[in-house]
Design a protein around this motif. Structure first.
Motif, PDB file in Angstrom:
ATOM      1  N   SER A   1      29.345  36.610  18.572  1.00 54.77           N
ATOM      2  CA  SER A   1      28.679  37.420  17.537  1.00 54.77           C
ATOM      3  C   SER A   1      29.566  38.569  17.096  1.00 54.77           C
ATOM      4  N   LEU A   2      30.794  38.256  16.761  1.00 54.15           N
ATOM      5  CA  LEU A   2      31.744  39.300  16.399  1.00 54.15           C
ATOM      6  C   LEU A   2      31.336  40.012  15.121  1.00 54.15           C
ATOM      7  N   LYS A   3      31.655  41.298  15.080  1.00 55.32           N
ATOM      8  CA  LYS A   3      31.313  42.157  13.954  1.00 55.32           C
ATOM      9  C   LYS A   3      32.593  42.752  13.379  1.00 55.32           C
ATOM     10  N   PRO A   4      32.564  43.167  12.134  1.00 58.22           N
ATOM     11  CA  PRO A   4      33.775  43.801  11.566  1.00 58.22           C
ATOM     12  C   PRO A   4      34.245  45.007  12.388  1.00 58.22           C
ATOM     13  N   GLU A   5      33.331  45.721  12.995  1.00 55.65           N
ATOM     14  CA  GLU A   5      33.726  46.884  13.795  1.00 55.65           C
ATOM     15  C   GLU A   5      34.390  46.499  15.123  1.00 55.65           C
ATOM     16  N   ASP A   6      34.430  45.207  15.432  1.00 57.15           N
ATOM     17  CA  ASP A   6      35.175  44.743  16.601  1.00 57.15           C
ATOM     18  C   ASP A   6      36.665  44.578  16.292  1.00 57.15           C
ATOM     19  N   THR A   7      37.047  44.777  15.053  1.00 55.25           N
ATOM     20  CA  THR A   7      38.448  44.669  14.675  1.00 55.25           C
ATOM     21  C   THR A   7      39.277  45.701  15.426  1.00 55.25           C
ATOM     22  N   ALA A   8      40.286  45.236  16.145  1.00 58.10           N
ATOM     23  CA  ALA A   8      41.114  46.117  16.973  1.00 58.10           C
ATOM     24  C   ALA A   8      42.216  45.294  17.625  1.00 58.10           C
ATOM     25  N   VAL A   9      43.126  45.997  18.257  1.00 56.43           N
ATOM     26  CA  VAL A   9      44.080  45.348  19.160  1.00 56.43           C
ATOM     27  C   VAL A   9      43.444  45.347  20.542  1.00 56.43           C
ATOM     28  N   TYR A  10      43.412  44.183  21.162  1.00 56.80           N
ATOM     29  CA  TYR A  10      42.772  44.008  22.462  1.00 56.80           C
ATOM     30  C   TYR A  10      43.842  43.879  23.547  1.00 56.80           C
ATOM     31  N   TYR A  11      43.619  44.613  24.641  1.00 59.17           N
ATOM     32  CA  TYR A  11      44.570  44.660  25.738  1.00 59.17           C
ATOM     33  C   TYR A  11      43.909  44.215  27.044  1.00 59.17           C
ATOM     34  N   CYS A  12      44.658  43.478  27.842  1.00 62.17           N
ATOM     35  CA  CYS A  12      44.217  43.253  29.206  1.00 62.17           C
ATOM     36  C   CYS A  12      45.018  44.175  30.121  1.00 62.17           C
ATOM     37  N   ALA A  13      44.444  44.502  31.245  1.00 63.90           N
ATOM     38  CA  ALA A  13      45.061  45.434  32.166  1.00 63.90           C
ATOM     39  C   ALA A  13      44.707  45.056  33.596  1.00 63.90           C
ATOM     40  N   ALA A  14      45.551  45.474  34.524  1.00 62.94           N
ATOM     41  CA  ALA A  14      45.351  45.144  35.932  1.00 62.94           C
ATOM     42  C   ALA A  14      45.440  46.404  36.769  1.00 62.94           C
ATOM     43  N   THR A  15      44.682  46.426  37.847  1.00 65.28           N
ATOM     44  CA  THR A  15      44.690  47.547  38.770  1.00 65.28           C
ATOM     45  C   THR A  15      44.355  47.065  40.163  1.00 65.28           C
ATOM     46  N   GLN A  16      44.869  47.785  41.155  1.00 69.24           N
ATOM     47  CA  GLN A  16      44.485  47.485  42.532  1.00 69.24           C
ATOM     48  C   GLN A  16      43.331  48.372  42.985  1.00 69.24           C
ATOM     49  N   GLN A  17      42.856  49.240  42.100  1.00 69.97           N
ATOM     50  CA  GLN A  17      41.655  50.004  42.387  1.00 69.97           C
ATOM     51  C   GLN A  17      40.446  49.133  42.081  1.00 69.97           C
ATOM     52  N   TYR A  18      39.294  49.535  42.627  1.00 68.22           N
ATOM     53  CA  TYR A  18      38.109  48.698  42.477  1.00 68.22           C
ATOM     54  C   TYR A  18      37.314  49.075  41.235  1.00 68.22           C
ATOM     55  N   MET A  19      37.376  48.200  40.233  1.00 71.83           N
ATOM     56  CA  MET A  19      36.481  48.261  39.083  1.00 71.83           C
ATOM     57  C   MET A  19      36.480  49.610  38.353  1.00 71.83           C
ATOM     58  N   PRO A  20      37.643  50.166  38.062  1.00 71.95           N
ATOM     59  CA  PRO A  20      37.613  51.400  37.268  1.00 71.95           C
ATOM     60  C   PRO A  20      37.280  51.089  35.815  1.00 71.95           C
ATOM     61  N   ILE A  21      36.878  52.103  35.084  1.00 74.90           N
ATOM     62  CA  ILE A  21      36.645  51.946  33.653  1.00 74.90           C
ATOM     63  C   ILE A  21      37.561  52.833  32.824  1.00 74.90           C
ATOM     64  N   MET A  22      38.282  53.717  33.482  1.00 76.36           N
ATOM     65  CA  MET A  22      39.207  54.594  32.772  1.00 76.36           C
ATOM     66  C   MET A  22      40.555  53.904  32.630  1.00 76.36           C
ATOM     67  N   ALA A  23      41.117  53.974  31.448  1.00 80.45           N
ATOM     68  CA  ALA A  23      42.405  53.336  31.189  1.00 80.45           C
ATOM     69  C   ALA A  23      43.491  53.855  32.113  1.00 80.45           C
ATOM     70  N   SER A  24      43.396  55.125  32.469  1.00 79.99           N
ATOM     71  CA  SER A  24      44.430  55.735  33.314  1.00 79.99           C
ATOM     72  C   SER A  24      44.464  55.140  34.721  1.00 79.99           C
ATOM     73  N   ARG A  25      43.417  54.455  35.112  1.00 82.57           N
ATOM     74  CA  ARG A  25      43.363  53.845  36.441  1.00 82.57           C
ATOM     75  C   ARG A  25      44.007  52.462  36.489  1.00 82.57           C
ATOM     76  N   PHE A  26      44.378  51.954  35.340  1.00 79.09           N
ATOM     77  CA  PHE A  26      45.026  50.636  35.274  1.00 79.09           C
ATOM     78  C   PHE A  26      46.525  50.835  35.145  1.00 79.09           C
ATOM     79  N   GLY A  27      47.285  50.246  36.046  1.00 74.35           N
ATOM     80  CA  GLY A  27      48.719  50.483  36.079  1.00 74.35           C
ATOM     81  C   GLY A  27      49.543  49.490  35.289  1.00 74.35           C
ATOM     82  N   SER A  28      48.975  48.358  34.952  1.00 75.23           N
ATOM     83  CA  SER A  28      49.730  47.324  34.240  1.00 75.23           C
ATOM     84  C   SER A  28      48.954  46.897  33.009  1.00 75.23           C
ATOM     85  N   TRP A  29      49.684  46.729  31.910  1.00 80.01           N
ATOM     86  CA  TRP A  29      49.077  46.412  30.627  1.00 80.01           C
ATOM     87  C   TRP A  29      49.828  45.285  29.943  1.00 80.01           C
ATOM     88  N   GLY A  30      49.056  44.449  29.267  1.00 79.08           N
ATOM     89  CA  GLY A  30      49.650  43.460  28.384  1.00 79.08           C
ATOM     90  C   GLY A  30      50.023  44.099  27.064  1.00 79.08           C
TER      91      GLY A  30
END
Length: 123
Positions: free
Chosen positions: A85-114
């Motif tokens: 159910s994509l919407k025009p406001e979903d338009t963006a660049v999408y990134y995946c990220a990895a972390t060894q911390q448990y389930m953070p939601i802050m970008a700063s907690r992810f050390g690796s990015w695509g």
């Protein structure tokens, strides 16, 4: 860990799209929690979803709950983001990220990015 996101493209409002994230790791992929973020022009990067090491736990931003689903396949070193159910406001660049911390939601907690994959939703 090195990540490569792909699967973006141009879709119409209401369509579905599945993003993929391929991971290249020295150790086990299951050592990492995975997350998806997006960044629209002129806006800050925002959290979308995260998944635990074994996929048993997930978390979502409120504005994607019920539309987006995060998953992973540790045997293939892959993570996914199913977007419905994509919407025009979903338009963006999408990134995946990895972390060894448990389930953070802050970008700063992810050390690796695509590198990001562009999703454009037309009305």
């Amino acid at each position: 860990v090195q990540l490569q996101a792909f699967g973006g493209g141009l879709v119409q409002a209401g369509d579905s799209l599945r993003l993929s994230c391929a991971a290249s790791v020295r150790r086990s992929f299951s050592n990492y929690c995975m997350g998806w973020f997006r960044q629209a022009p002129g806006r800050e990067r925002e959290f979308l979803a995260a998944i635990s090491w074994n996929g048993a736990s997930t978390s979502y931003a409120d504005f994607v709950k019920g539309r987006f689903t995060i998953s992973r396949d540790n045997a293939k070193n892959m993570a996914y983001l199913q977007m419905n159910s994509l919407k025009p406001e979903d338009t963006a660049v999408y990134y995946c990220a990895a972390t060894q911390q448990y389930m953070p939601i802050m970008a700063s907690r992810f050390g690796s990015w695509g590198q990001g994959t562009l999703v454009t939703v037309s009305s």
